[in-house]
Scaffold this motif. Sequence first.
Motif, mmCIF file in Angstrom:
data_model
loop_
_atom_site.group_PDB
_atom_site.id
_atom_site.type_symbol
_atom_site.label_atom_id
_atom_site.label_comp_id
_atom_site.label_asym_id
_atom_site.label_seq_id
_atom_site.Cartn_x
_atom_site.Cartn_y
_atom_site.Cartn_z
ATOM 1 N N UNK A 16 0.845 -1.202 0.000
ATOM 2 C CA UNK A 16 0.000 0.000 0.000
ATOM 3 C C UNK A 16 0.877 1.247 0.000
ATOM 4 N N UNK A 17 1.941 1.217 0.782
ATOM 5 C CA UNK A 17 2.859 2.362 0.856
ATOM 6 C C UNK A 17 3.450 2.681 -0.511
ATOM 7 N N UNK A 18 3.876 1.653 -1.231
ATOM 8 C CA UNK A 18 4.451 1.875 -2.563
ATOM 9 C C UNK A 18 3.406 2.432 -3.523
ATOM 10 N N UNK A 210 10.002 -1.681 -1.122
ATOM 11 C CA UNK A 210 9.114 -0.514 -1.117
ATOM 12 C C UNK A 210 9.917 0.768 -0.882
ATOM 13 N N UNK A 211 10.855 0.727 0.070
ATOM 14 C CA UNK A 211 11.669 1.907 0.350
ATOM 15 C C UNK A 211 12.581 2.257 -0.817
ATOM 16 N N UNK A 212 13.063 1.214 -1.516
ATOM 17 C CA UNK A 212 13.902 1.455 -2.691
ATOM 18 C C UNK A 212 13.117 2.165 -3.780
ATOM 19 N N UNK A 213 11.876 1.725 -4.009
ATOM 20 C CA UNK A 213 11.015 2.391 -4.983
ATOM 21 C C UNK A 213 10.832 3.867 -4.608
ATOM 22 N N UNK A 214 10.522 4.099 -3.341
ATOM 23 C CA UNK A 214 10.240 5.463 -2.886
ATOM 24 C C UNK A 214 11.487 6.337 -2.985
ATOM 25 N N UNK A 215 12.650 5.774 -2.654
ATOM 26 C CA UNK A 215 13.901 6.532 -2.773
ATOM 27 C C UNK A 215 14.110 7.012 -4.209
ATOM 28 N N UNK A 220 13.865 11.359 -8.537
ATOM 29 C CA UNK A 220 13.237 11.919 -9.743
ATOM 30 C C UNK A 220 12.710 13.325 -9.456
ATOM 31 N N UNK A 221 12.016 13.498 -8.342
ATOM 32 C CA UNK A 221 11.419 14.788 -8.017
ATOM 33 C C UNK A 221 12.449 15.820 -7.545
ATOM 34 N N UNK A 222 13.664 15.352 -7.286
ATOM 35 C CA UNK A 222 14.735 16.272 -6.904
ATOM 36 C C UNK A 222 15.734 16.471 -8.039
ATOM 37 N N UNK A 223 15.281 16.211 -9.274
ATOM 38 C CA UNK A 223 16.140 16.435 -10.431
ATOM 39 C C UNK A 223 16.679 17.868 -10.402
ATOM 40 N N UNK A 224 17.964 18.017 -10.695
ATOM 41 C CA UNK A 224 18.668 19.266 -10.417
ATOM 42 C C UNK A 224 18.302 20.435 -11.327
ATOM 43 N N UNK A 240 6.529 11.660 0.348
ATOM 44 C CA UNK A 240 7.225 10.395 0.114
ATOM 45 C C UNK A 240 8.144 10.057 1.291
ATOM 46 N N UNK A 241 8.822 11.050 1.806
ATOM 47 C CA UNK A 241 9.696 10.822 2.962
ATOM 48 C C UNK A 241 8.896 10.390 4.183
ATOM 49 N N UNK A 242 7.696 10.951 4.361
ATOM 50 C CA UNK A 242 6.844 10.557 5.482
ATOM 51 C C UNK A 242 6.443 9.088 5.379
ATOM 52 N N UNK A 243 6.266 8.592 4.158
ATOM 53 C CA UNK A 243 5.887 7.179 3.974
ATOM 54 C C UNK A 243 6.936 6.234 4.548
ATOM 55 N N UNK A 244 8.176 6.659 4.557
ATOM 56 C CA UNK A 244 9.263 5.785 5.018
ATOM 57 C C UNK A 244 9.372 5.742 6.536
ATOM 58 N N UNK A 245 8.647 6.620 7.225
ATOM 59 C CA UNK A 245 8.698 6.620 8.680
ATOM 60 C C UNK A 245 7.966 5.402 9.229
#
Length: 350
Positions: A16-18, A210-215, A220-224, A240-245
């Motif tokens: 569900x998290x992913x 799941x954490x690897x997917x989220x990382x 992607x969203x932090x593309x420079x 996304x970071x909150x999901x990993x908590x």
Amino acid sequence: MAHAIHLKNNKYRQWVKAGLGLGYLKEGLAPFCDDIGKQQHNDIINQIQQTKTPQPNVPCSTCQITTLQPDHVRVSKGICPLKQDKCNCCFTNNKKPCPNNVCGAIYDSIIQYHASIPPAPFWKNSDVQQWSTEPWQVCKCFINAPGYKDKISADDTDCTGLIHVIINNKYFHSHIGCNVTGPNNLFSKVRLYRNEIFHSSNMELEESKANSYIDDMIVVLQDSKELVHRQDAQQAVGKLQDLKKKGFIITTEDFEDILRQIKDEMAKVLKSTENAATKSEEEYEDLKNRLTELKAQMSEAEKKHLELKRKFTVLETEQKEEIKRLMVEDSPQQNQLEYEKVKSGMFYRI
């Protein structure tokens, strides 16, 4: 009201998290894709108006993809100068130029901006009659998969479709810092995650996966180049970071969103199955089997959803009874205090 769910099966929680991660990725990419798509459309129309003779008449709402004559002319029989397979320029019977002198030029621009070799716009996703006025109808030609015909905006498009646009549209490449066309590039990896997540027949994932997917979604969203500087993209990164908590909460609304995503996936597979009916028997059977798996997955997910809703109904009934009791039995001051406590505790982990 959204209720919080504490799912006891950790692998199911991770699945569900992913799935929620895909939704947050889409939230971060959609405004960016909408803005760049509008810029591209504006550039295309301006270029046409500056270079075409006679002067184009915008908008046009009369052309059809099956009969539209492009502005470019074939080199010889069956040879397109833009190297597109089965281009309209190669099949001149019943083809006619745009009466407003605009759609044929947009057709050429879409081919020239397509990043694949040979260029392969997916015309069936788009409505040619809206090309001159609706930027997203042009962008959808770069989604090389069926199922997006009815999507009218970037916000209406899932993260897979948005990443298709970014990868396949060369105009977007100048707004992305990393190489989106190289082998094993991150955008292509993330594009496949939807399939990997929703092709899980038991709806389970290891936490590390799941954490690897989220990382990767976060990267992607932090593309420079631009995304890292966009507030909407970085708000999605925060989610996304909150999901990993460890104590992340899943609400019933989140769960219902996952169900909608599965239904959307089923619709796309069904469309692919219909399109593959005239192709190889092996491809057709693979898609039929995938559709059967998704239907079973959807049935199981709906069962879990109904059970959770039943539990929430019981909890809400108990809360209402407790509030009534407090309002009758306790002092006015205590009533208000206890009422606020119960009211603030409407979110549960179960």
